[in-house]
Scaffold this motif. Structure first.
Motif, PDB file in Angstrom:
ATOM      1  N   ARG A 224       1.529   0.696   5.311  1.00 46.93           N
ATOM      2  CA  ARG A 224       2.270   1.593   3.908  1.00 46.93           C
ATOM      3  C   ARG A 224       3.334   2.582   4.493  1.00 46.93           C
ATOM      4  N   ASP A 225       3.174   2.992   5.532  1.00 47.61           N
ATOM      5  CA  ASP A 225       4.159   4.102   6.099  1.00 47.61           C
ATOM      6  C   ASP A 225       5.473   3.225   6.494  1.00 47.61           C
ATOM      7  N   CYS A 227       6.298   0.384   5.405  1.00 45.86           N
ATOM      8  CA  CYS A 227       7.019  -0.280   4.478  1.00 45.86           C
ATOM      9  C   CYS A 227       7.750   0.828   3.612  1.00 45.86           C
ATOM     10  N   GLU A 228       7.398   2.203   3.708  1.00 45.86           N
ATOM     11  CA  GLU A 228       8.203   3.174   2.935  1.00 45.86           C
ATOM     12  C   GLU A 228       9.215   3.382   3.785  1.00 45.86           C
ATOM     13  N   LEU A 231      11.725   0.818   2.823  1.00 45.38           N
ATOM     14  CA  LEU A 231      12.357   0.929   1.621  1.00 45.38           C
ATOM     15  C   LEU A 231      13.610   2.093   1.613  1.00 45.38           C
ATOM     16  N   TYR A 232      13.137   3.130   2.373  1.00 48.74           N
ATOM     17  CA  TYR A 232      14.042   4.080   2.430  1.00 48.74           C
ATOM     18  C   TYR A 232      15.407   3.835   3.072  1.00 48.74           C
ATOM     19  N   PHE A 240      14.959   4.427  -4.631  1.00 44.38           N
ATOM     20  CA  PHE A 240      13.953   5.046  -3.506  1.00 44.38           C
ATOM     21  C   PHE A 240      13.371   6.270  -4.412  1.00 44.38           C
ATOM     22  N   ARG A 246       8.737   2.819  -6.347  1.00 41.98           N
ATOM     23  CA  ARG A 246       8.430   2.685  -4.729  1.00 41.98           C
ATOM     24  C   ARG A 246       7.232   2.182  -4.444  1.00 41.98           C
ATOM     25  N   TYR A 247       6.179   3.130  -5.031  1.00 46.07           N
ATOM     26  CA  TYR A 247       4.776   2.642  -4.803  1.00 46.07           C
ATOM     27  C   TYR A 247       4.435   1.171  -4.853  1.00 46.07           C
ATOM     28  N   ARG A 250       5.809  -1.026  -2.239  1.00 46.16           N
ATOM     29  CA  ARG A 250       5.291  -0.946  -1.226  1.00 46.16           C
ATOM     30  C   ARG A 250       3.727  -1.521  -0.944  1.00 46.16           C
ATOM     31  N   GLU A 251       3.091  -1.415  -2.082  1.00 41.06           N
ATOM     32  CA  GLU A 251       1.853  -1.975  -2.157  1.00 41.06           C
ATOM     33  C   GLU A 251       1.853  -3.477  -2.149  1.00 41.06           C
ATOM     34  N   ALA A 254       2.954  -4.480   1.702  1.00 35.09           N
ATOM     35  CA  ALA A 254       2.048  -4.099   2.813  1.00 35.09           C
ATOM     36  C   ALA A 254       0.901  -5.251   2.416  1.00 35.09           C
TER      37      ALA A 254
END
Length: 956
Positions: A224-225, A227-228, A231-232, A240, A246-247, A250-251, A254
């Protein structure tokens, strides 16, 4: 008052009595019930009245007191009820249509299976889904743009090899540490994994990935971290900042893409199946399979093979056959019985805790082969063990004197031949060459034979005096040291301290194992009475063991006849070749056996090369038909070749030939056995003998060998070698460059090379860039050559350099670069995306959960994978580094892939290296260190460092 109260109680009591007489004893309950009903009814009436009045009042308030509704709310409701307008999305992602099409399908399938199935239960609005799709596409576009700007050649040619080599080094050191803890108790898989991560933190010093690889919860948080962060870097700031979007993305990345992919790549069973698929073109041979069975220390593998053999036996015994098929089935049954017997005996030894190490078994019980000293001195693998033994016993001076003289002879012959050729051409001559030869000879004399020599070679004084006189009064010749060298050889051969004791030493056993001359011993009649036998062949089978065949050849009553009965054309993966069916008859006094075996012309050629090398007198008698390119339409050529090969077999099997060469029968039986023919050294290996042989080429290997000597001995040898390297102005420089120059392998660092990454040990100035890096890394780590004699390692390095230069190193570099370019080409990237799509969504449908394969199938897959790897190992590699080292290296690599947690670690290391290469301007290394900072092993390592540094700080 008393009368008044009495009258009140009297009248009251009378009233109660009369009431009870009149209404009965249950009147009290009736009265209570009536009162309760009265009260309840009153409450109901009150509530109904209040509700009615309240509704009337609220209705009046709504129409008279509240302000009118704003016009924006109805308008918004109207807009929501209208049909959503179509949002146009650009389907271009990477600029290559062949990549964009499968990528769009992956995005569509991901949204369908991970978002739409629950989103449509909440809303029918499509705009949210389109926004998610647009966000994913923006990320992919940025990713593709960034990938085009990166040069991937260093990553694929250096970084991946370094990561793999370091991972293998950590695994090897973890295995060694487990073994050192207790040789008697075998460590569990959990112990190995814990020790692996202990070694990792000691080597990496700043990071340990134990939590990510062993804890599913921490692994999900890490993804998760990660992928975040991606994405940033990849999304526009506006997208973003949208947390909900974004969530969701991310899910999806991940849990929908990365985690399933990592789970698959780290599954040992998947890796084993992939290995088998990768080398599917190679055929499993019987010898490799039986070697794997005899080397296996996993009871599960042996039980799976034994149960399958029992199942096949039951099926074969149930068949109702007759005629020619019955012989084939009998042979199959005998082979399966033999496999089952070997598995049972191996399982019994493992469960009973008996010794299973082949080298130790042979040392205690086996009959060892005798390798002559002259064969040891000219064999690359055997010489290193004899060299180690001579250094242990203090006789290294004798051995290195013999080697130095041998090298002197070769170099002197070369220089004198050059001198003679210049004389024949009438060119001007100088005495420099003879002077340098004399200086080199004096150097050898001073180093080994003079009174000042330490250690001094002990030979007869009159020989030393004779040599000194020759050096002072005559020109040096290549044979000047022959008499003393012969005496030193006899001393090493007959002195009990040297060769005779070496044959009783453990190093001799290890040498036989490396030469593949160590047979499994028989345990018949052992103290436990179990009657085990690890050596032999299937009971009743025509495949006799080599020992039995050798004993048969000594009996004149045995007659062997063979002829080619048929020819055919085979096509194997597009390659067409001729196949010859050989019918073999063997007659004894009481029995007669017949079988067929199949051989190619290349088998005949290899067999002919092998026997003519072993028996030199046969080369003038036996003539094999020459090679010719095969044309599958040329039937006349096939018949002529069949006739010629038949004549070759008849001449080979004549009684006169067998009596002239008694040892030839062993080779002939091995060639005619009904099994896959095991080829000896091929043409390539025979041509490479001049590179591998350490003594008959040049002084190069002598110079390398003395580098492992003590300083006092090495200094003199180095001076002598330097003098010999200057023998002529023109050729001397070439000899010095090719013979003595050894490019540095290991840079001088303050830390132990074994406790750092593999890439830290490579010198950037190595000339042979990519091929030499890859070969050295893999050879060093897979086969653990750094633990071997440094003379052998330098020898192998020189061999690799010769190979690269002989095969045009620039061409190899270009081929590697071209291969990397091909791997990163749009066609290959598109093919990878399609394979990913078809794996997770075959035919556009989400793949079903793969059924769990039972333990027996997975164990048999492990056996098949190891057998395949053994079968593809070339004999040339065994001749260079030794058979036992080759086997251990292969098994070490295979065993490394049998642990899910360790495979996850390797996948994450590759992923981290990929992201560091893709985003070099960002501090991804520091980010990964922070993400892995909660590691327990890392905390223990820091505490250990603090405790070890505290005393030194106090002293300061």
């Amino acid at each position: 008052l008393f009368q008044a109260s009495l009258s009140i109680w009297g009248w009251g009591s009378l009233g109660v009595v009369l009431f009870l007489i009149t209404f009965g004893p249950f009147v009290i309950f009736y009265l209570a019930f009536y009162i309760l009903c009265f009260v309840g009814g009153g409450l109901v009436v009150t509530l109904l009245f209040g509700k009615t009045n309240s509704e009337k009042y609220l209705e009046q308030c709504e129409h008279s007191f509240l302000p009118p509704t704003s016009s924006g709310v109805p308008k918004c409701l109207e807009e929501m009820k209208r049909e959503a307008r179509t949002i146009k999305i650009d389907r271009r992602l990477t600029g290559a249509s062949i990549i964009d099409e499968p990528l769009q399908q992956v995005i569509q399938f991901s949204l369908r299976d991970y978002v739409q199935y629950w989103y449509y239960t909440l809303s029918d609005d499509e705009s949210f889904l389109l926004e998610i799709r647009q966000t994913l596409q923006n990320a992919l576009i940025q990713f593709a743009t960034r990938s085009k700007e990166i040069d991937w050649q260093p990553y694929f040619t250096t970084r991946i090899v370094d990561d793999f080599g370091t991972h293998l080094r950590v695994f090897r050191k973890a295995q060694q540490r487990i073994t050192e803890k207790d040789d008697q108790v075998k460590g569990t898989a959990e112990d190995l994994i814990n020790t692996f991560f202990e070694v990792e933190v000691e080597m990496e010093k700043e990071v340990c990935r134990d939590l990510v690889c062993t804890s599913p919860k921490d692994e999900e948080g890490f993804l998760r971290d990660l992928c975040e962060v991606l994405l940033y870097l990849l999304l526009p700031p506006g997208d973003f900042q949208n947390k909900i979007m974004r969530y969701f993305v991310r899910e999806i990345l991940a849990h929908g893409i990365l985690l399933p992919l990592i789970n698959q790549l780290s599954d040992p069973d998947y890796i084993n199946q992939y290995v088998i698929w990768m080398i599917r073109d190679s055929n499993c041979n019987y010898e490799a399979f039986m070697n794997i069975i005899k080397l296996s220390d996993n009871v599960g593998e042996l039980e799976a093979v034994r149960d399958k053999a029992a199942e096949e036996l039951q099926y074969l015994r149930s068949l109702d056959t007759a005629g020619d098929d019955i012989n084939t089935i009998k042979n199959q049954i005998n082979s399966l019985l033999f496999v089952k017997k070997v598995c049972d005996s191996r399982i019994q030894r493992l469960q009973s805790g008996k010794e299973i190490n082949t080298v130790k078994l042979a040392a205690n019980f086996g009959k060892l082969c005798t390798v002559p000293l002259d064969s040891i001195l000219v064999d690359n693998v055997a010489l290193q063990f004899f060299m180690d033994y001579m250094q242990q016993t203090g006789g290294q001076a004798h051995l290195f004197f013999w080697m130095t003289v041998e090298g002197y002879r070769v170099t002197a012959q070369q220089q004198l031949e050059v001198l003679l050729s210049r004389q024949r051409d009438g060119k001007h001559q100088t005495n420099q060459t003879k002077g340098l030869l004399r200086a080199a000879a004096f150097g050898i004399y001073e180093q080994y034979l003079s009174e000042k020599a330490s250690p001094r070679v002990t030979v007869d004084d009159y020989l030393v005096a004779k040599l000194a006189d020759t050096l002072n009064h005559e020109d040096p010749t290549p044979e000047i040291f022959d008499d003393i060298q012969r005496k030193v050889y006899e001393l090493m051969l007959r002195d009990e301290r040297f060769y005779p004791s070496f044959r009783q030493n453990a190093l001799y056993i290890r040498m036989l194992a490396e030469l593949d001359m160590l047979k499994d011993p028989s345990f018949r009649g052992s103290d436990d009475g179990d009657g085990e036998s690890f050596n032999g062949s299937p009971t009743g089978s025509i495949n006799l063991s080599l020992d039995d065949l050798s004993s048969v050849t000594s009996d004149d009553s045995v007659q062997l006849h063979a002829y080619i009965s048929d020819t055919g054309v085979c096509n194997d993966h597009g390659k067409t070749y001729a196949l010859y069916a050989i019918t073999v008859h063997r007659r004894n006094l009481n029995t007669e056996e017949m079988w067929k075996t199949y051989r190619r012309y290349s088998d005949f050629h290899d067999f002919h090369m092998r026997i003519t090398e072993q028996f030199e007198n046969l080369s003038s008698i036996l003539k094999l038909p020459g090679k010719k390119t095969f044309n599958n339409m040329d039937r006349d050529f096939l018949e002529k070749r069949k006739k010629d090969l038949n004549a070759y077999l008849q001449l080979l099997l004549t009684p006169e030939m067998m009596k002239a060469c008694p040892a030839l029968a062993h080779c002939v039986y091995d060639f005619l056995e009904n099994k896959a023919y095991s080829k000896g050294k091929g043409d390539f290996a025979r041509k490479m003998d001049t590179f591998v042989n350490p003594l008959r080429n040049s002084m190069r290997n002598v110079s390398n060998a003395v580098k492992s000597l003590p300083d006092s001995l090495a200094e003199g040898m180095t001076k002598m070698s330097d003098n010999m390297g200057k023998m002529s102005e023109r050729l001397g420089q070439d000899i010095k460059q090719s013979f003595f120059k050894v490019p540095p392998l290991i840079t001088k660092t303050d830390s132990d090379p074994e406790h750092c990454r593999v890439s830290a040990q490579l010198d950037d100035n190595v000339d042979d860039n990519i091929p030499l890096r890859v070969m050295l890394l893999l050879m060093d780590e897979v086969f653990d050559l750094k633990e071997r004699n440094q003379w052998l390692r330098r020898n192998i390095k020189n061999l690799l350099q010769q190979l690269i230069r002989a095969t045009y190193g620039d061409t190899i570099n270009r081929k590697i670069v071209d291969h990397v370019d091909w791997m990163t080409s749009p066609e290959q990237v598109a093919d990878s995306v399609k394979r990913f799509r078809d794996a997770f969504w075959p035919n556009g449908i989400s793949a079903e959960t793969v059924p769990c394969r039972d333990k027996a199938i997975r164990m048999r897959t492990r056996i098949a994978g190891k057998t395949k790897l053994f079968a593809i190992m070339p004999d040339e590699l065994k001749h260079i580094i030794g058979a036992e080292t080759t086997r251990k290296g292969i098994l070490r690599v295979f065993e490394m892939f049998q642990h899910n947690q360790l495979n996850r670690r390797m996948v994450y290391v590759f992923l981290e290296g990929f992201l560091e290469t893709l985003f070099p301007q960002y501090k991804f290394r520091e980010l990964f260190n922070k993400l892995h900072s909660r590691s327990k092993q890392m905390q223990k390592y820091k505490q250990k460092l603090q405790t070890t540094q505290a005393p030194s700080l106090q002293k300061r």
